[in-house]
Design a protein around this motif. Structure first.
Motif, PDB file in Angstrom:
ATOM      1  N   ARG A 381      14.041  -7.659  -1.053  1.00 12.29           N
ATOM      2  CA  ARG A 381      13.887  -6.315  -0.495  1.00 12.29           C
ATOM      3  C   ARG A 381      12.774  -5.502  -1.191  1.00 12.29           C
ATOM      4  O   ARG A 381      12.861  -5.191  -2.357  1.00 12.29           O
ATOM      5  N   GLU A 475       4.783   2.076   2.560  1.00 10.04           N
ATOM      6  CA  GLU A 475       5.560   0.866   2.863  1.00 10.04           C
ATOM      7  C   GLU A 475       4.999   0.237   4.125  1.00 10.04           C
ATOM      8  O   GLU A 475       4.788   0.907   5.135  1.00 10.04           O
ATOM      9  N   THR A 477       5.367  -1.919   7.408  1.00  6.14           N
ATOM     10  CA  THR A 477       6.434  -2.266   8.348  1.00  6.14           C
ATOM     11  C   THR A 477       5.799  -2.785   9.638  1.00  6.14           C
ATOM     12  O   THR A 477       4.589  -2.789   9.798  1.00  6.14           O
ATOM     13  N   GLN A 518      22.717  -3.321   8.427  1.00  3.43           N
ATOM     14  CA  GLN A 518      21.783  -2.201   8.398  1.00  3.43           C
ATOM     15  C   GLN A 518      21.877  -1.302   9.616  1.00  3.43           C
ATOM     16  O   GLN A 518      21.287  -0.229   9.648  1.00  3.43           O
ATOM     17  N   THR A 555      14.991 -10.448  11.416  1.00  2.00           N
ATOM     18  CA  THR A 555      15.045  -9.253  10.586  1.00  2.00           C
ATOM     19  C   THR A 555      14.318  -9.488   9.274  1.00  2.00           C
ATOM     20  O   THR A 555      14.760 -10.270   8.446  1.00  2.00           O
ATOM     21  N   SER A 558      11.203  -4.667   7.509  1.00  5.92           N
ATOM     22  CA  SER A 558      11.553  -3.395   8.153  1.00  5.92           C
ATOM     23  C   SER A 558      11.068  -3.338   9.598  1.00  5.92           C
ATOM     24  O   SER A 558      10.480  -2.353  10.037  1.00  5.92           O
ATOM     25  N   CYS A 679       9.640   7.658   8.492  1.00 10.68           N
ATOM     26  CA  CYS A 679       9.703   6.344   9.147  1.00 10.68           C
ATOM     27  C   CYS A 679       9.339   6.463  10.623  1.00 10.68           C
ATOM     28  O   CYS A 679       9.818   5.694  11.461  1.00 10.68           O
ATOM     29  N   GLN A 691      20.484   3.681   5.041  1.00 15.64           N
ATOM     30  CA  GLN A 691      19.515   2.684   4.609  1.00 15.64           C
ATOM     31  C   GLN A 691      18.744   3.149   3.376  1.00 15.64           C
ATOM     32  O   GLN A 691      18.561   2.387   2.424  1.00 15.64           O
ATOM     33  N   GLY A 753       9.364   1.493  10.098  1.00 16.70           N
ATOM     34  CA  GLY A 753      10.507   0.909   9.402  1.00 16.70           C
ATOM     35  C   GLY A 753      11.036   1.824   8.327  1.00 16.70           C
ATOM     36  O   GLY A 753      10.350   2.734   7.866  1.00 16.70           O
ATOM     37  N   GLY A 755      13.858   0.292   6.078  1.00 17.20           N
ATOM     38  CA  GLY A 755      14.822  -0.476   5.294  1.00 17.20           C
ATOM     39  C   GLY A 755      14.474  -0.705   3.846  1.00 17.20           C
ATOM     40  O   GLY A 755      15.353  -0.943   3.031  1.00 17.20           O
ATOM     41  N   GLU A 756      13.180  -0.661   3.489  1.00 17.17           N
ATOM     42  CA  GLU A 756      12.781  -1.057   2.140  1.00 17.17           C
ATOM     43  C   GLU A 756      12.167   0.064   1.314  1.00 17.17           C
ATOM     44  O   GLU A 756      11.951  -0.098   0.119  1.00 17.17           O
TER      45      GLU A 756
END
Length: 798
Positions: A381, A475, A477, A518, A555, A558, A679, A691, A753, A755-756
């Motif tokens: 991750r 990030e 994505t 998630q 998946t 992200s 995001c 998340q 995204g 998620g991270e």
């Protein structure tokens, strides 16, 4: 007559007065099944004639394999087979995990079961299959392997030294991959800069601890010569393709099913040797075989991540402008590059992302990725983001400190302005639209920064040392084919969705992007409900089945909302068009006069309910004889989406941490954590907050607690939950989350995204907060995890 405005608690579109689920904090409807204990995880599945496999794994970091004695084990009760690497190699081909666009990258061929040598503690060597897990484990004790311990390469610092043994002599050295990037006049800028700050950053190996360990059931049916694999995985179509390639099968011969998955974090997006071996055993025995990694073997068989040593420096002028960054990154990946995504990606990401939020024009980076005799590392991750962010933000704080500038003001001055996009970052990354300035303003207000600084100063007078740390981040994505496809990896960058309306008016969504906790199933339900025009309780989602879902990447990176969500949107919009056309034919009215809302066809002008979806479905499926000649009632559509506008769609944010450090004990107390996240389009604020908070906790684990510790011979010293520290609820601070929305124009949905990003920023923010608390002592700690011992050493207390 019910009108759309009669619904309470829903978000209404200001133009159409229609309910909207996108943008609303809708609870996960699929969670009820799990809360009631009705989930189906791999260990819940029981098949007729199913065998259970356990693996004899290398007890040392590096060994030559001699004769393997299996006679006694084979005679044990319930044993179905004992298989070694030579036998398995007749069925499963070896693999080499490299990517074509990572120039010069190399790795050695790897087998499902080691044949001549085992190259890390935990590498599978012999498989034992029995009728029960207990019988297999009993028989495992009677496997006798003659082996000779070989010199182990443990330290990455000496991996490339001339007198260090070669793990794979045929490769010529222990170097997997190297990269250099030099932009601008770096030497000149550093030579003439008013301020230069430098530090060496260390990042300890750690691993993902999922609630459900890696597991699978391979079921080869000799009757139809078909392989079915039940998997706890993130990318079912990727695994289908890998099984085809390694065992000489076609896609139609392989069926991968991922039902409920108990967490993944990147741990479950790779192909492991024991993964292929389990499939091979099922094909050999022509019966189902189950493998479930226990928690102890997970520590040495699951991938690790994050082992880096980075020397970095930053240059700035007296006015407070960042002029240049330079890094030298040494990272180690174990004895093999991991299949199929490769283990060089993390270091490559670090090179791309260091300095990313800032507008400097001079940058140099060097990267060496080396082999060693430890558990292989790969994507976990965040994939390089936490490392790049901690290095960047640590250097930024050092420069601000030398300039005697407030660290928040220093960042405000140097981030890429919000009106500068689209643009390219200094490393060459393409940036569509980011919001650094807006995020920094938001977090300053959210945390009441001036009051916090005042409190900090007052407490220092009383001998209480608190620190405030910031981390500005980017990030990547929604990756395009430029990420893996360009390198030759058969990893899909696109995803497809099939949306179907049943005769009752219920809408089914089928998509390859799975659910690992998630909330993707939840957002797909929201998107489909809005786009088709039904209530959210009239949508069901089916994921993770290669026989029924459209082909897709799954998946990772992200991409669940930005790629999978866009595919759902496109398919659902197309289905609504077809529903309206069918309704127009039934009602003998122009489609332009009709709209679909909450499972009804309405008169667009008056809002009058004309026809329920159930009646549209009844006619479309059972009474097509009443429709005009030649009319086709298409109530099932499939659409695909690939993000092609940029190599990645970058998102951004900023985090802040408030900590207290006890200089007598080195103990760190987390007091509060803030995050402002952009995001793009927020589909479900509650899920995004979950998340971000969960990812922040994982980031805190890396910066304060988690590390895989090895001894000098390459043996893992803390491979159990009794010794490997993970963050617990009572150690975590309150985490406050806010959002800025700058939707991407690369899709209709506009989602990036999320998620991270939490994991990406948390280590840097906490690191800087600790060092801010230590500022009165002129001490810094840049070696993660930052333990009490390291703090006391920095303070010269021990």
């Amino acid at each position: 007559m019910n009108k759309p405005s009669d619904l309470k608690g829903m978000v209404l579109d200001p133009v159409t007065n229609d309910q909207r689920y996108i943008g609303h904090s809708e609870p996960r409807h699929g969670a009820r099944r799990l809360l009631e204990g009705q989930g189906t995880y791999i260990d819940d599945i029981q098949l007729p004639r199913m065998g259970h496999v356990v693996y004899w794994r290398s007890p040392v970091a590096h060994m030559k394999i001699g004769k393997i004695h299996t006679e006694q084990a084979s005679k044990m009760p319930g044993v179905l087979a004992v298989v070694d690497g030579v036998q398995m190699a007749k069925l499963c081909k070896p693999w080499v995990a490299t990517l074509g666009h990572l120039a010069g990258m190399k790795s050695a061929p790897q087998h499902a079961l080691a044949i001549d040598r085992a190259c890390w503690q935990g590498e599978p060597v012999v498989a034992v299959v029995a009728e029960t897990r207990a019988q297999a484990e009993d028989a495992l004790q009677h496997i006798d392997v003659e082996w000779e311990e070989l010199p182990a390469v443990v330290s990455m610092e000496t991996a490339l030294d001339a007198d260090t043994p070669l793990i794979h002599p045929e490769l010529g050295d222990n170097l997997c991959f190297t990269r250099s990037l030099d932009v601008g006049n770096v030497d000149e800028v550093f030579a003439t800069a008013d301020v230069v700050a430098e530090a060496t950053f260390g990042f300890g190996r750690h691993t993902g601890v999922t609630l459900e360990p890696r597991c699978q059931i391979a079921d080869y049916n000799p009757g139809d010569r078909r392989l079915t694999v039940y998997h706890s995985q993130q990318a079912p179509h990727m695994m289908q393709d890998l099984y085809c390639r390694q065992f000489g099968l076609s896609e139609s011969d392989v069926h991968v099913i991922c039902k409920d998955v108990g967490g993944s974090f990147g741990i479950k997006v790779h192909a492991y040797p024991d993964d292929f071996a389990t499939v091979g055993l099922s094909m050999m025995l022509q019966r189902p075989v189950k493998f479930v990694a226990d928690r102890l073997e997970s520590f040495t068989s699951d991938i690790h991540a994050r082992e880096h040593r980075i020397k970095g420096r930053i240059a700035a002028n007296k006015a407070g402008d960042i002029l240049a960054f330079e890094i030298d990154d040494l990272t180690a990946i174990g004895p093999y590059s991991m299949f199929p995504r490769t283990s060089a990606i993390e270091g490559n990401q670090v090179v791309n992302l260091v300095g990313g939020p800032y507008k400097h024009q001079n940058y140099r980076a060097r990267l060496n990725v080396v082999f060693q005799n430890k558990t292989p590392t790969c994507q976990y991750r965040g994939v390089g983001h936490p490392i790049a962010c901690a290095v960047t933000e640590g250097l930024v704080d050092l420069a601000a400190q030398k300039l005697q500038m407030d660290p928040l003001e220093f960042r405000k001055r140097n981030v890429i302005p919000d009106d500068a996009y689209p643009c390219s970052g200094i490393s060459g990354i393409k940036l569509e639209v980011l919001s650094h300035e807006q995020c920094l303003r938001a977090i300053e207000k959210m945390m009441d920064y001036p009051a916090l600084r005042k409190e900090q100063a007052e407490l220092r007078k009383k001998g209480i040392y608190r620190g405030i740390g910031f981390a500005t981040l980017i990030e990547l994505t929604n990756p395009s084919p430029a990420f893996y496809g360009v390198g030759g990896a058969r990893i899909a960058s696109q995803d497809g969705a099939t949306v179907r309306m049943d005769p009752s008016g219920v809408v089914s969504v089928l998509i390859g992007v799975g659910e690992q906790g998630q909330g993707t199933e939840g957002i797909y339900t929201q998107i489909a409900a809005d786009a088709v025009g039904v209530s959210i309780d009239q949508v069901r989602v089916i994921t993770g089945d290669t026989d029924v879902t459209p082909y897709g990447g799954g998946t990772w990176a992200s991409r669940g909302a930005g790629v999978g969500g866009e595919a759902v949107l496109l398919a659902a919009q197309a289905l609504q068009e077809n529903i309206l056309k069918l309704a127009g034919a039934i009602l003998n009215r122009p489609v332009a006069e009709l709209i679909a809302r909450r499972g009804y066809i309405l008169d667009k002008a008056t809002g009058e309910q004309l026809l329920p979806f159930s009646e549209v479905g009844r006619v479309g499926y059972f009474r097509t004889d009443t429709l005009p000649v030649g009319f086709s009632a298409d109530l099932m559509v499939t659409r695909h989406y690939t993000q092609k506008d940029y190599p990645f769609i970058f998102t951004n944010g900023v985090q802040a941490s408030y900590v207290e450090v006890d200089p007598e004990t080195g103990f760190v107390k987390l007091l509060k954590h803030w995050a402002v996240e952009d995001c793009g389009r927020v589909i479900n604020p509650m899920l995004v907050n979950e998340q971000v908070r969960g990812a922040i906790v994982q980031g805190i684990g890396g910066v304060l607690f988690e590390e895989c510790l090895y001894d000098e011979s390459g043996l893992l010293r803390n491979g159990s939950m009794a010794d490997y520290l993970v963050p617990m609820a009572n150690e975590m601070p309150d985490i406050e989350v806010a959002h800025v929305e700058t939707p991407t124009q690369s899709s209709k949905l506009g989602a990036k995204g999320a998620g991270e990003a939490g994991t990406a920023g948390a280590p840097g923010a906490v690191q800087n907060a600790i060092n801010d608390a230590l500022a009165p002592f002129n001490a810094n700690v840049f070696d993660q995890p930052i333990t009490s011992e390291k703090i006391l050493r920095a303070l010269n207390k021990i």
